[in-house]
Write a protein that holds these residues in place. Sequence first.
Motif, mmCIF file in Angstrom:
data_model
loop_
_atom_site.group_PDB
_atom_site.id
_atom_site.type_symbol
_atom_site.label_atom_id
_atom_site.label_comp_id
_atom_site.label_asym_id
_atom_site.label_seq_id
_atom_site.Cartn_x
_atom_site.Cartn_y
_atom_site.Cartn_z
ATOM 1 N N UNK A 88 -35.863 -13.366 92.400
ATOM 2 C CA UNK A 88 -34.886 -12.527 93.085
ATOM 3 C C UNK A 88 -34.813 -11.220 92.301
ATOM 4 N N UNK A 89 -35.231 -10.105 92.895
ATOM 5 C CA UNK A 89 -35.411 -8.870 92.121
ATOM 6 C C UNK A 89 -34.109 -8.243 91.648
ATOM 7 N N UNK A 90 -34.183 -7.681 90.443
ATOM 8 C CA UNK A 90 -33.108 -6.883 89.863
ATOM 9 C C UNK A 90 -33.668 -5.510 89.493
ATOM 10 N N UNK A 91 -32.797 -4.616 89.136
ATOM 11 C CA UNK A 91 -33.192 -3.230 88.912
ATOM 12 C C UNK A 91 -34.247 -3.029 87.847
ATOM 13 N N UNK A 92 -34.261 -3.873 86.808
ATOM 14 C CA UNK A 92 -35.218 -3.700 85.708
ATOM 15 C C UNK A 92 -36.518 -4.460 85.917
ATOM 16 N N UNK A 93 -36.613 -5.247 86.968
ATOM 17 C CA UNK A 93 -37.854 -5.956 87.251
ATOM 18 C C UNK A 93 -38.934 -4.973 87.686
ATOM 19 N N UNK A 94 -40.201 -5.353 87.447
ATOM 20 C CA UNK A 94 -41.327 -4.522 87.869
ATOM 21 C C UNK A 94 -42.273 -5.365 88.711
ATOM 22 N N UNK A 95 -43.048 -4.684 89.540
ATOM 23 C CA UNK A 95 -44.048 -5.349 90.365
ATOM 24 C C UNK A 95 -45.387 -5.343 89.651
ATOM 25 N N UNK A 96 -46.142 -6.445 89.831
ATOM 26 C CA UNK A 96 -47.444 -6.589 89.190
ATOM 27 C C UNK A 96 -48.526 -6.764 90.240
ATOM 28 N N UNK A 97 -49.785 -6.490 89.886
ATOM 29 C CA UNK A 97 -50.876 -6.682 90.847
ATOM 30 C C UNK A 97 -50.908 -8.114 91.377
ATOM 31 N N UNK A 98 -51.173 -8.232 92.664
ATOM 32 C CA UNK A 98 -51.294 -9.500 93.383
ATOM 33 C C UNK A 98 -49.961 -10.217 93.561
ATOM 34 N N UNK A 99 -48.849 -9.529 93.304
ATOM 35 C CA UNK A 99 -47.541 -10.078 93.668
ATOM 36 C C UNK A 99 -47.428 -10.159 95.182
ATOM 37 N N UNK A 100 -46.831 -11.242 95.664
ATOM 38 C CA UNK A 100 -46.435 -11.304 97.070
ATOM 39 C C UNK A 100 -45.013 -10.758 97.159
ATOM 40 N N UNK A 101 -44.857 -9.656 97.866
ATOM 41 C CA UNK A 101 -43.567 -8.970 97.920
ATOM 42 C C UNK A 101 -43.015 -9.037 99.333
ATOM 43 N N UNK A 102 -41.728 -9.353 99.449
ATOM 44 C CA UNK A 102 -41.051 -9.406 100.739
ATOM 45 C C UNK A 102 -40.206 -8.138 100.893
ATOM 46 N N UNK A 103 -40.545 -7.328 101.898
ATOM 47 C CA UNK A 103 -39.795 -6.118 102.206
ATOM 48 C C UNK A 103 -38.891 -6.387 103.406
ATOM 49 N N UNK A 104 -37.661 -5.865 103.344
ATOM 50 C CA UNK A 104 -36.680 -6.060 104.407
ATOM 51 C C UNK A 104 -36.212 -4.699 104.908
ATOM 52 N N UNK A 105 -36.237 -4.493 106.223
ATOM 53 C CA UNK A 105 -35.785 -3.215 106.764
ATOM 54 C C UNK A 105 -35.987 -3.149 108.265
ATOM 55 N N UNK A 106 -35.882 -1.940 108.817
ATOM 56 C CA UNK A 106 -36.077 -1.819 110.258
ATOM 57 C C UNK A 106 -37.561 -1.977 110.579
ATOM 58 N N UNK A 107 -37.898 -2.567 111.734
ATOM 59 C CA UNK A 107 -39.290 -2.927 112.040
ATOM 60 C C UNK A 107 -40.261 -1.755 111.986
ATOM 61 N N UNK A 108 -39.856 -0.581 112.467
ATOM 62 C CA UNK A 108 -40.776 0.552 112.504
ATOM 63 C C UNK A 108 -41.187 0.980 111.105
ATOM 64 N N UNK A 109 -40.239 1.082 110.197
ATOM 65 C CA UNK A 109 -40.538 1.506 108.829
ATOM 66 C C UNK A 109 -41.321 0.435 108.081
#
Length: 292
Positions: A88-109
């Motif tokens: 569960x991401x927090x502000x100081x977390x970073x993304x790494x190569x080959x991470x599976x990331x879940x993005x949430x937002x409006x469908x078009x964006x």
Amino acid sequence: MPNRRPTSEKSFDIDLLLSPELITAREINRILMTPSALNVEDFAEGKVRLMETKLGPRSPLLHIPLKDLRLPQSVLIAMIFRDHRMIIPHGNDVLLPLDNVYFLGNPETVAELPQNVGAANYQHRIRRALIIGAGRTGQILAPMLEEQGISVKVIDNDRDHCRLVASRLKKGIVLYGDGTDIDLLKQEGVEDADIVICITSDERLNMMMALLAKHLGARQTIVRVVRTEYVALMQQVGVDIVLATRLLAAGEVLSFVRSGSIERVSLLEGACVQAAEIIASCRKALRSTDAA
């Protein structure tokens, strides 16, 4: 197939009628309409989209604290899945190569994100699909993809299934043959396929055909399974997207039997995670003078 009540359904007083094949076909169609997405879930009657994608080694989002990332205002990072572990991401977390990331937002964006965030194996709109398996799921999926403007080829070793699919297609090609036949796959241009979808009734055969297609040059593969224990295994050996029909159907059932403020439930990462849509009830607090 919820919210439809044919005569036979009413006669037996059935509240929910599920078609795993229809649910699977719709899920594949939704994923393919968002290139480079590994999973797509819609909430709030389609106004909110949750999309999973894998970050490539050159993603501009890597190694930057999340609090410093510049994402569109309508998009949030909802979850990170790394080494079979949910974060569960927090502000100081970073993304790494080959991470599976879940993005949430409006469908078009959200639909535009894979290209902008450097998704692994990013590709533009799906144009050519090869479907191996003309059973019930294939019979629903093939015309569905054709309606989206995708060039469809279907291979199956059952003549009756081939005839049924062919009768539902306008331009697509249906071939009677063996999906494990290397010569046939090469002849039909498997290396030019944007996606190879293996949806026969044999889960292990689906995995073998997907790996064979990748070896021959297919850009991306989707495999349908029934048993959820196969999901992680297939992902580890190189299958791009694995859909478990039991999990898809279970999500429909959970959404139907929801209680209270829960509107929709989706099962993610082999049912390790649940994403729920909840209606927050707002009750006006009474002041002491009002209560009196």
